[in-house]
Write a protein that holds these residues in place. Sequence first.
Motif, PDB file in Angstrom:
ATOM      1  N   ARG A  11       4.173   6.246   3.262  1.00 20.25           N
ATOM      2  CA  ARG A  11       5.394   6.609   2.539  1.00 20.25           C
ATOM      3  C   ARG A  11       6.501   5.563   2.647  1.00 20.25           C
ATOM      4  O   ARG A  11       7.315   5.440   1.727  1.00 20.25           O
ATOM      5  CB  ARG A  11       5.919   7.945   3.060  1.00 20.25           C
ATOM      6  CG  ARG A  11       5.011   9.132   2.811  1.00 20.25           C
ATOM      7  CD  ARG A  11       4.760   9.320   1.330  1.00 20.25           C
ATOM      8  NE  ARG A  11       3.993  10.547   1.067  1.00 20.25           N
ATOM      9  CZ  ARG A  11       3.448  10.827  -0.097  1.00 20.25           C
ATOM     10  NH1 ARG A  11       3.573   9.983  -1.104  1.00 20.25           N
ATOM     11  NH2 ARG A  11       2.759  11.952  -0.264  1.00 20.25           N
ATOM     12  N   SER A  12       6.582   4.848   3.735  1.00 22.90           N
ATOM     13  CA  SER A  12       7.711   3.911   3.885  1.00 22.90           C
ATOM     14  C   SER A  12       7.413   2.870   4.942  1.00 22.90           C
ATOM     15  O   SER A  12       6.509   3.033   5.771  1.00 22.90           O
ATOM     16  CB  SER A  12       8.997   4.666   4.228  1.00 22.90           C
ATOM     17  OG  SER A  12       8.830   5.428   5.401  1.00 22.90           O
ATOM     18  N   LYS A  23       0.801  -1.231   0.000  1.00 24.37           N
ATOM     19  CA  LYS A  23       0.000   0.000   0.000  1.00 24.37           C
ATOM     20  C   LYS A  23       0.831   1.278   0.000  1.00 24.37           C
ATOM     21  O   LYS A  23       0.310   2.350   0.301  1.00 24.37           O
ATOM     22  CB  LYS A  23      -0.957  -0.008   1.190  1.00 24.37           C
ATOM     23  CG  LYS A  23      -2.039  -1.077   1.086  1.00 24.37           C
ATOM     24  CD  LYS A  23      -3.092  -0.939   2.172  1.00 24.37           C
ATOM     25  CE  LYS A  23      -4.198  -1.971   1.995  1.00 24.37           C
ATOM     26  NZ  LYS A  23      -5.247  -1.838   3.034  1.00 24.37           N
ATOM     27  N   LEU A  24       2.115   1.194  -0.352  1.00 26.81           N
ATOM     28  CA  LEU A  24       2.929   2.407  -0.435  1.00 26.81           C
ATOM     29  C   LEU A  24       2.302   3.387  -1.420  1.00 26.81           C
ATOM     30  O   LEU A  24       1.878   3.008  -2.514  1.00 26.81           O
ATOM     31  CB  LEU A  24       4.352   2.073  -0.880  1.00 26.81           C
ATOM     32  CG  LEU A  24       5.288   1.465   0.166  1.00 26.81           C
ATOM     33  CD1 LEU A  24       6.633   1.115  -0.455  1.00 26.81           C
ATOM     34  CD2 LEU A  24       5.483   2.402   1.355  1.00 26.81           C
ATOM     35  N   GLY A  25       2.233   4.653  -1.007  1.00 20.01           N
ATOM     36  CA  GLY A  25       1.642   5.677  -1.841  1.00 20.01           C
ATOM     37  C   GLY A  25       0.139   5.799  -1.739  1.00 20.01           C
ATOM     38  O   GLY A  25      -0.455   6.696  -2.349  1.00 20.01           O
ATOM     39  N   GLN A  26      -0.479   4.914  -0.967  1.00 21.46           N
ATOM     40  CA  GLN A  26      -1.930   4.957  -0.811  1.00 21.46           C
ATOM     41  C   GLN A  26      -2.307   5.644   0.496  1.00 21.46           C
ATOM     42  O   GLN A  26      -1.540   5.682   1.456  1.00 21.46           O
ATOM     43  CB  GLN A  26      -2.510   3.541  -0.830  1.00 21.46           C
ATOM     44  CG  GLN A  26      -2.290   2.789  -2.124  1.00 21.46           C
ATOM     45  CD  GLN A  26      -2.910   1.405  -2.095  1.00 21.46           C
ATOM     46  OE1 GLN A  26      -3.908   1.162  -1.416  1.00 21.46           O
ATOM     47  NE2 GLN A  26      -2.328   0.491  -2.851  1.00 21.46           N
ATOM     48  N   GLN A  27      -3.533   6.152   0.544  1.00 23.47           N
ATOM     49  CA  GLN A  27      -4.015   6.758   1.776  1.00 23.47           C
ATOM     50  C   GLN A  27      -4.463   5.669   2.736  1.00 23.47           C
ATOM     51  O   GLN A  27      -5.338   4.861   2.417  1.00 23.47           O
ATOM     52  CB  GLN A  27      -5.184   7.709   1.500  1.00 23.47           C
ATOM     53  CG  GLN A  27      -5.680   8.403   2.775  1.00 23.47           C
ATOM     54  CD  GLN A  27      -6.780   9.408   2.524  1.00 23.47           C
ATOM     55  OE1 GLN A  27      -7.210   9.594   1.388  1.00 23.47           O
ATOM     56  NE2 GLN A  27      -7.235  10.065   3.580  1.00 23.47           N
ATOM     57  N   GLU A  40       2.605  10.231   5.799  1.00 24.04           N
ATOM     58  CA  GLU A  40       2.663  11.682   5.624  1.00 24.04           C
ATOM     59  C   GLU A  40       1.308  12.189   5.167  1.00 24.04           C
ATOM     60  O   GLU A  40       0.842  11.861   4.081  1.00 24.04           O
ATOM     61  CB  GLU A  40       3.734  12.055   4.598  1.00 24.04           C
ATOM     62  CG  GLU A  40       3.910  13.551   4.412  1.00 24.04           C
ATOM     63  CD  GLU A  40       4.982  13.890   3.407  1.00 24.04           C
ATOM     64  OE1 GLU A  40       5.609  14.946   3.553  1.00 24.04           O
ATOM     65  OE2 GLU A  40       5.202  13.078   2.477  1.00 24.04           O
ATOM     66  N   THR A  80       0.290  12.327  10.492  1.00 25.49           N
ATOM     67  CA  THR A  80       1.652  12.043  10.039  1.00 25.49           C
ATOM     68  C   THR A  80       2.326  11.232  11.140  1.00 25.49           C
ATOM     69  O   THR A  80       2.282  11.616  12.314  1.00 25.49           O
ATOM     70  CB  THR A  80       2.436  13.336   9.776  1.00 25.49           C
ATOM     71  OG1 THR A  80       1.874  14.002   8.638  1.00 25.49           O
ATOM     72  CG2 THR A  80       3.907  13.046   9.500  1.00 25.49           C
ATOM     73  N   ILE A 118      -0.855   9.513   3.878  1.00 24.64           N
ATOM     74  CA  ILE A 118      -0.332   8.660   2.799  1.00 24.64           C
ATOM     75  C   ILE A 118       0.811   7.795   3.319  1.00 24.64           C
ATOM     76  O   ILE A 118       1.747   8.294   3.957  1.00 24.64           O
ATOM     77  CB  ILE A 118       0.163   9.508   1.613  1.00 24.64           C
ATOM     78  CG1 ILE A 118      -0.939  10.464   1.137  1.00 24.64           C
ATOM     79  CG2 ILE A 118       0.624   8.598   0.477  1.00 24.64           C
ATOM     80  CD1 ILE A 118      -2.209   9.785   0.686  1.00 24.64           C
TER      81      ILE A 118
END
Length: 461
Positions: A313-314, A267-271, A308, A278, A311
């Motif tokens: 991110r990592s 799900k990286l990049g997903q909300q 973030e 954050t 989202i």
Amino acid sequence: MVSSSVCERVLSRALSRGGTFAEIFIEDSRNFSMSLRDGRIENAALSRPYGAGVRVYDGLRSIYVYTCDVSETGLLRAADRAAAAGTDTPKAAGDVRLAERSHPDIHPVKTPFLSVEAARRADVLRQADQAARAVSPSIVQVSAGLISREQHVLIANSEGLYTGDTRVYTRLLCSAIASDGRENQTGTRNPGAMMGFELFDGRVDPAQTGREAAQAAATMLTAPYCAAGEMPVVIAGGFGGVIFHEACGHALEATSVAPGTSVFAGKLGQQIAAPCVTAIDDGTMPNEWGSENIDDEGTPTQRLVLIENGILRSYMVDRLNGLKMGMAPTGSARRENYTFAPTSRMHNTFIAPGSDDEDEMIRTMGDGLYAAQMGGGSVNTATGEFNFAVQEGYLIRDGKIASPVRGASLIGKGEQILMRIDRVGRHMTMGQGMCGSLSGSVPTNVGQPTIRVSSLTVGGK
């Protein structure tokens, strides 16, 4: 502890049967503990764990052997055993060359714990004990403990790394029991830091620690039981962050992401959270309980933004799981001691400060629950389902704190609670704990500002 030339020979031996990577982890620690119960020093102990682990990769498979014999003979024996468990395709030894790598110490220690006389250590416990007992006649038992760990590590691997680190931890533990003759309630406070005895020169007040533990126990003793239901919940900062740590943080470790057993895998990049959220894991925070200069694979720690503005991110990634995922290590490999192989773990994990007013959160929530202090719980990282006890809770009626309540628990799913956070306060605080996982128990900080969850299942009576 062990010279680079000896490490070179051991690593070469570990790769002699076709391994693709080899690593040595050597630990020399001094652990001190002292406890007080009923006003008397009950125990004082000093131990010195000293040993080494040799790890060999056979492709994406890892073999780990540990020993308390850190002589060259003992290390070579461990290397032979690790090598023998891999693919038996012998190759020429002697091709490992090490270069020493240094790193800045961002966690300096001013007063080594063991340099302080025993009477001063005991006085810390007595201050906590006396302050706790003075809170209320209902306080019938107080236990206090003092622990310190000075860990020296050396890490070398077949890619040429030869480095080391020193980690010093000090922590005060205090538990108070209040009783009315029919039932008991317990309050605890356990502050600590990556510091020596200077922890008590201003950062931690032993008397205040004892008072807070006792006040929580005394308050909950007379509190009515919490009613169950679905309601808005405000969760205080500090140890309130244990919910994010357990219900979400573990699911962002490569330990569960790599095999696909995490609800957040792929799900990286997903909300995955509300835009006001954050979340960060930071191993570089000076002198914090969960910090390190380097992780247990020799990779420098870093400030890692996990989420973030909602989202993903990592992830937190160790070397072996990074190979499986095609991702670089993030300085997140940790282990309890030399008897464990490392894997991805949290350091100081927290929800970052937001812009909301803490009083407004309660004033506008109607009826609900204020969780001032969280207790223990359980979580399933594959589904994100969690259940956490509220150690100290307060009923909110018409936007005002009405009364303390006990017996409450928070029930839900990590991905659900992240999306339902609608307020994030301005002032982040942290609480100290020990986190258990595949590589043992390691010091971690949990933290957050005061947050509000718009709707959450509250277990009660």
